[in-house]
Enzyme design. Structure first.
Site, PDB file in Angstrom:
ATOM      1  N   SER A  21       0.854  -1.192   0.000  1.00 15.65           N
ATOM      2  CA  SER A  21       0.000   0.000   0.000  1.00 15.65           C
ATOM      3  C   SER A  21       0.887   1.239   0.000  1.00 15.65           C
ATOM      4  O   SER A  21       2.020   1.194   0.492  1.00 15.65           O
ATOM      5  CB  SER A  21      -0.868   0.027   1.248  1.00 15.65           C
ATOM      6  OG  SER A  21      -0.053   0.253   2.388  1.00 15.65           O
ATOM      7  N   ASP A  22       0.363   2.342  -0.519  1.00 13.58           N
ATOM      8  CA  ASP A  22       1.006   3.612  -0.206  1.00 13.58           C
ATOM      9  C   ASP A  22       0.799   3.821   1.295  1.00 13.58           C
ATOM     10  O   ASP A  22      -0.023   3.135   1.928  1.00 13.58           O
ATOM     11  CB  ASP A  22       0.425   4.768  -1.040  1.00 13.58           C
ATOM     12  CG  ASP A  22       1.367   5.988  -1.037  1.00 13.58           C
ATOM     13  OD1 ASP A  22       2.251   6.069  -0.146  1.00 13.58           O
ATOM     14  OD2 ASP A  22       1.219   6.860  -1.915  1.00 13.58           O
ATOM     15  N   TRP A  23       1.526   4.770   1.851  1.00 15.11           N
ATOM     16  CA  TRP A  23       1.527   4.953   3.315  1.00 15.11           C
ATOM     17  C   TRP A  23       0.150   5.394   3.812  1.00 15.11           C
ATOM     18  O   TRP A  23      -0.350   6.450   3.428  1.00 15.11           O
ATOM     19  CB  TRP A  23       2.633   5.930   3.693  1.00 15.11           C
ATOM     20  CG  TRP A  23       3.952   5.236   3.943  1.00 15.11           C
ATOM     21  CD1 TRP A  23       4.756   5.404   5.039  1.00 15.11           C
ATOM     22  CD2 TRP A  23       4.616   4.241   3.140  1.00 15.11           C
ATOM     23  NE1 TRP A  23       5.865   4.577   4.949  1.00 15.11           N
ATOM     24  CE2 TRP A  23       5.801   3.860   3.808  1.00 15.11           C
ATOM     25  CE3 TRP A  23       4.317   3.609   1.931  1.00 15.11           C
ATOM     26  CZ2 TRP A  23       6.681   2.887   3.307  1.00 15.11           C
ATOM     27  CZ3 TRP A  23       5.195   2.652   1.429  1.00 15.11           C
ATOM     28  CH2 TRP A  23       6.348   2.308   2.113  1.00 15.11           C
TER      29      TRP A  23
END
Ligand code: NOJ
Length: 695
Positions: A252-254
């Site tokens: 995932s992106d952050w």
């Protein structure tokens, strides 16, 4: 008549750091074999640890996988696309957009290898780059991180970068998957995009990178057709892992994870940085309750472990040394940084052949503009470069990195001028400094436009009253030369001012910015950079703009960038692929043959000028009407260096990839039968030769 100056572009470009040793990259099959044996001995706790993040903001890496029982190490994930973030004694490379402007696969791969080397020797397992988002809306805050508006150029740059990074045993992460093309409301908007556009524009670079062995993909913040990108079954499972055959893992992106079973079952393999509450014990519970199958958890882990083995990370991997740790990993990368910055510089106009500077003829120059000088509080004063002070050599946000030093244009021009007995007057502040332009043989004015993550630009006007500064300088000196540092297109309302003799776009060139531009201005490097985006006459001419709407329909479909301008017959100010040289090139003898759905083309290119130079020979393709493609699309390019008065033959091959369109109903790539036209151009709007052929 061109001035006779001694140019040695080939030599200047060849002054690169020594080629790097490359690791032996295992095949996916071999790596999976090893991973399966290891994962077979893992407990559920081990498995959950490997896919879950921990430790964000604890002074370690920006992303870390959790501790296992000891069966597998914690992985360190770190930004970003221009260098190792939050580290000391590392380099800041030219931004993605600058790198793309070289149209030089070798230089791009060299940059990738240098980046890979620095990540590796700082103990980073997973580099969070390259950013490969397509430049759709020119105001978007992260356009500078990526490779521009065209999927083909982006795909070539992505492939070369991934190859380079992974040649050092570091896992590359292509991001952000997908339809992430602006910052405004990035966590909530929905990209409304049809499947053909997705495949032919936004996923194209991923497809190429997968062919090159790409290890990781980061899913993005936005929604895609109403579903969070990190839990979108269609793009992740069906397309990326299914049809495109991606065997690495999806992180995932952050803070972009919004669920446990929904994301995991749609194809998300790792949660970063691990505070979402959806992985870790929640994931373990989901497996126990049967919401996620044990097989799926095993698959997630195998993807990560296999990628680790593919890149040989089990052997002698250096320990993490980020933050203040003083492990110097810069090697001689500054040579490459300088060469890429120079090769990326796009000469947009050069009236009266005012450039290059001819010593003897030119006795005094003025250097004007805050963008030529140093920042008030030093080059790293703003956290993640989230401000615009002094010369602009990198954008802001997570994609930034810490300068070890910064060579400003004013310093580099002064150093060079001294050797050539040219006097330099420097005035590096605001619009009032235009007075220094008076009396100089050439007045250089440096201007910029800042871009950063989390914010889109409100307009494409230059920052800090740059337009006014340019006009003021042009009033004082009718040999004005404008240098622009920006991460994409800017407005140029002054472009027809007769006192403005030359304009250069230099992107964000990284730590050697001053030397790179001086190399071009003084003619040590003959410019060969070409625009990786279109510059419009009016800001309203582009295919899209940033919006605060919750749904963003990609109504332009395939007509992104120059394709839009051509489809709607809008004349740009400077077209995609455009850039001048200090010499001229003539094209002839285009021959095209087509056999068994393979097309070959060859063309002669002659350097008709008096100095050596490099040309970017571009191939555009027009499809039969039945294909419903844009008027023409880029499908090949080669950079060739040709000595003055000499010529060379350039070859191109177009196969299924270049000739196909995506058919959503058949869910496959198809070659449409009919008449095609292959164009050879010096830019998208400067087609020199065309030949028809039938498929
Ligand atoms: C958010 C950004 O979108 C991404 O590109 C970056 O890698 C992560 N933050 C980690 O800093």
């Amino acid at each position: 008549m061109k001035p006779i100056v001694l140019l040695t572009p080939a030599i200047a470009l060849l002054q690169l750091s020594a080629a790097k040793e490359t690791i032996h990259e295992r095949s996916w099959d071999e790596a999976y074999g090893m991973a399966q044996s290891l994962v077979a001995n893992m407990t559920i706790n081990d498995k959950v640890a490997i896919v879950s993040g921990v430790g964000f903001g604890l002074g370690h890496c920006i992303g870390n996988t959790r501790k296992t029982s000891g069966i597998f190490p914690q992985l360190c994930l770190q930004d970003g696309p221009v260098g190792v973030r939050d580290a000391k004694s590392t380099s800041v490379f030219p931004a993605g957009i600058t790198t793309a402007a070289t149209w030089d696969r070798d230089l791009i791969q060299t940059r990738g290898a240098d980046l890979g080397y620095e990540f590796r020797h700082k103990g980073v397992h997973v580099a969070l780059g390259p950013s490969i988002d397509i430049l759709r809306a020119p105001q978007a805050g992260r356009n500078w991180e990526g490779f521009g508006e065209d999927p083909y150029l982006n795909g070539e740059a992505t492939t070369a970068t991934v190859r380079g990074i992974q040649s050092q045993g570091v896992i590359a992460t292509a991001k952000h998957f997908t339809g992430y093309n602006q910052e405004t409301n990035r966590n909530t908007y929905s990209t409304e995009v049809d499947d053909r556009t997705l495949h032919e524009v936004y996923l194209w670079p991923y497809a190429r990178a997968i062919e090159a062995g790409l290890g990781a993909v980061m899913c993005s913040y936005n929604n895609i057709n109403g579903t969070h990108a990190c839990q979108d079954e269609h793009t992740l499972n069906t397309t990326l892992k299914g049809e495109m055959g991606f065997r690495g893992w999806v992180m995932s992106d952050w803070f972009a994870t919004h669920s446990t079973a929904d994301g995991v079952n749609a194809g998300q393999d790792m949660d970063m940085p691990g505070r979402s509450g959806h992985f870790g014990s929640s994931l373990k519970r989901a497996v126990k309750k049967g919401k996620v199958t044990p097989e799926r958890l095993t698959d997630m882990v195998e993807r990560i472990v296999a990628t680790y083995y593919k890149l040989g990370q089990e052997k002698d991997y250096p320990a993490v040394s980020l933050g203040d740790a003083d492990v110097d990993v810069q090697e001689n990368h500054k040579k490459d940084i300088r060469a890429i910055g120079a090769a990326a510089t796009v000469l947009l106009s050069n009236k009266d052949d005012i450039l290059p500077i001819v010593p003897g003829k030119i006795k005094q120059v003025a250097v004007i503009g805050e963008d030529a000088g140093g920042a008030i509080f030093g080059p790293n004063a703003c956290i993640l470069h989230s401000c615009n002070s002094g010369t602009l050599a990198v954008g802001g946000g997570s994609g930034s990195a810490t300068f070890p030093y910064l060579v400003t244009p004013a310093d580099a021009i002064q150093a060079r001028a001294k050797n050539a007995s040219i006097d330099v007057k420097v005035a590096d502040s605001n619009i009032f400094s235009a007075s220094k332009a008076e009396g100089a043989d050439i007045a250089f004015v440096f201007v910029n436009a800042f871009a950063q993550e989390s914010f889109d630009r409100s307009s494409l006007d230059l920052d800090k009253n740059g337009n006014k500064l340019i006009e003021n300088v042009a009033k004082k000196n009718n040999n004005t030369v404008v240098v622009i540092h920006s991460g994409g297109p800017v407005n140029m309302p002054w472009i027809d001012n007769p006192s403005i003799k030359a304009v250069l776009w230099a992107g964000y060139p990284g730590q050697e910015t001053g030397n790179s531009i001086a190399d071009v201005l003084f003619g040590d490097v003959n410019p060969s950079g070409r625009l990786p985006f279109t510059i419009a006459k009016h800001e309203t001419d582009y295919c899209a703009k940033v919006t605060s709407d919750s749904k963003i329909p990609y109504t332009e479909k395939l007509n992104v960038g120059y394709r839009w301008f051509e489809a709607l017959n809008i004349k740009p100010l400077f077209p995609f692929g455009y850039g001048l040289s200090y010499t001229d090139f003539k094209y002839s003898h285009l021959e095209v043959t087509s056999k068994n759905k393979q097309v070959q083309a060859s063309v002669r290119v002659e350097n008709t000028g008096e100095v050596d130079g490099a040309e970017i020979v571009q191939v555009y393709l027009s499809f039969p009407d039945a294909a419903h493609e844009p008027p023409k699309v880029l499908r090949g390019f080669e950079k060739v260096t040709i000595k003055a008065g000499k010529s060379t033959s350039v070859q191109f091959k177009l196969g299924k990839t270049e000739l196909s369109i995506w058919e959503p109903k058949a869910r496959d790539w198809k070659i449409v039968s009919g008449m095609y036209k292959l164009h050879i151009g010096a830019s998208s709007a400067d087609i020199r030769l065309s030949v028809e052929f039938e498929l």
